[in-house]
Design a protein around this motif. Structure first.
Motif, PDB file in Angstrom:
ATOM      1  N   ILE A   1       0.340   5.369   0.137  1.00  0.00           N
ATOM      2  CA  ILE A   1      -0.705   6.555   0.569  1.00  0.00           C
ATOM      3  C   ILE A   1       0.121   8.068   0.627  1.00  0.00           C
TER       4      ILE A   1
ATOM      5  N   ILE B   1      -4.030   6.984  -3.010  1.00  0.00           N
ATOM      6  CA  ILE B   1      -3.822   5.864  -2.551  1.00  0.00           C
ATOM      7  C   ILE B   1      -3.434   4.690  -3.711  1.00  0.00           C
TER       8      ILE B   1
ATOM      9  N   GLU C   1      -6.613   2.004  -7.024  1.00  0.00           N
ATOM     10  CA  GLU C   1      -6.077   3.223  -6.575  1.00  0.00           C
ATOM     11  C   GLU C   1      -7.266   4.162  -6.303  1.00  0.00           C
TER      12      GLU C   1
ATOM     13  N   VAL D   1       0.753  -1.368   0.060  1.00  0.00           N
ATOM     14  CA  VAL D   1       0.055   0.155  -0.085  1.00  0.00           C
ATOM     15  C   VAL D   1       1.101   1.171   0.046  1.00  0.00           C
TER      16      VAL D   1
ATOM     17  N   GLN E   1      -9.011   7.264   5.256  1.00  0.00           N
ATOM     18  CA  GLN E   1      -7.933   8.430   4.994  1.00  0.00           C
ATOM     19  C   GLN E   1      -8.684   9.687   5.037  1.00  0.00           C
TER      20      GLN E   1
END
Length: 247
Positions: free
Chosen positions: A154, A223, A211, A152, A243
């Protein structure tokens, strides 16, 4: 056959004046009564109004409002005041690594300069110039790996937005082909994407990706998820919603 008479012999026709129609006596009486009635009504109105007491006009001054006692409302806490959050340490707004996750192999963590951020994008030289024009302010990144295939990334990218709404504009500039897409609830224009087919390269396992892109205020969120197995919609949507709640 008799001859046609000459002009002088044509008899002169004298017009007969029309008779003027005389008004009857009844018409004159009605007109006089109407005039008298109008005058009498006007006089009666003045007399009635003169006998009445004058109506009091409302006061021009407004009632004085008393000042409420006390020190006034308490200022918003840092958790409630979004400007305090977004002008502070952006790293604190990033999602935390889940239990059991490892630091990312890419090593992209913490603060990113404009050059660092542009270097992670396609056409990095061109993007560096674009970011300068978009009033790039600062960016932060985090990420984690789970196992040997799942990862992942971010990023939160903040813009000054003195000339334009750059965070919104940058979010809408992402083009993702061959994907399924869904709006991210509560984000307006935020979108999540999941690829249908993996990227393949000889000697490597197939790579699936997902994404999400959204914005709030002057911050754009990005992301990415990568895995060798298909990525369910629920995974990318969960990360994106959690988020965005922190912004």
């Amino acid at each position: 056959m008799p001859e046609e008479p000459g002009i002088s012999e044509v008899p002169e026709v004298v017009p007969v004046p029309a008779r003027r129609r005389r008004r009857g006596r009844t018409t004159l009486l009605i007109a006089a009564a109407a005039v008298l009635g109008l005058g009498a009504g006007t006089c009666a109105g003045f007399l009635i109004q003169a006998d009445r007491e004058p109506t009091k006009l409302p006061s021009l001054s407004q009632p004085v409002l008393t000042q409420a006692k006390g020190e006034g409302p308490e200022p918003l806490s840092a958790a409630q005041d979004r400007q305090v959050k977004t002008d502070g340490d952006l790293r604190k707004l990033l999602l935390s690594k889940p239990k059991g996750a490892k630091d990312p192999e890419s090593g992209v963590e913490g603060w990113l300069t404009m050059a660092d951020y542009a270097d992670q994008l396609l056409r990095s030289d061109e993007m560096f110039s674009d970011l300068a024009g978009a009033e790039f302010r600062r960016a932060v990144a985090t990420g984690w790996d789970v196992g040997s295939a799942y990862s992942v990334e971010i990023r939160l990218v903040q813009y000054r937005q003195e000339e334009s709404l750059a965070a919104m504009d940058r979010t809408g500039n992402w083009e993702v082909d061959d994907t399924n897409s869904w709006p991210i609830p509560g984000t307006g224009y935020g979108m999540a994407y999941v690829t249908d087919e993996p990227e393949t390269e000889p000697g490597y396992l197939p790579l699936y990706s997902a994404e999400a892109h959204a914005w709030r205020g002057d911050i754009a969120m990005e992301i990415w998820i990568y895995d060798t197995k298909p990525i369910p919609k629920a995974k990318i949507m969960d990360l994106a919603e959690r988020q965005m709640e922190r912004l």
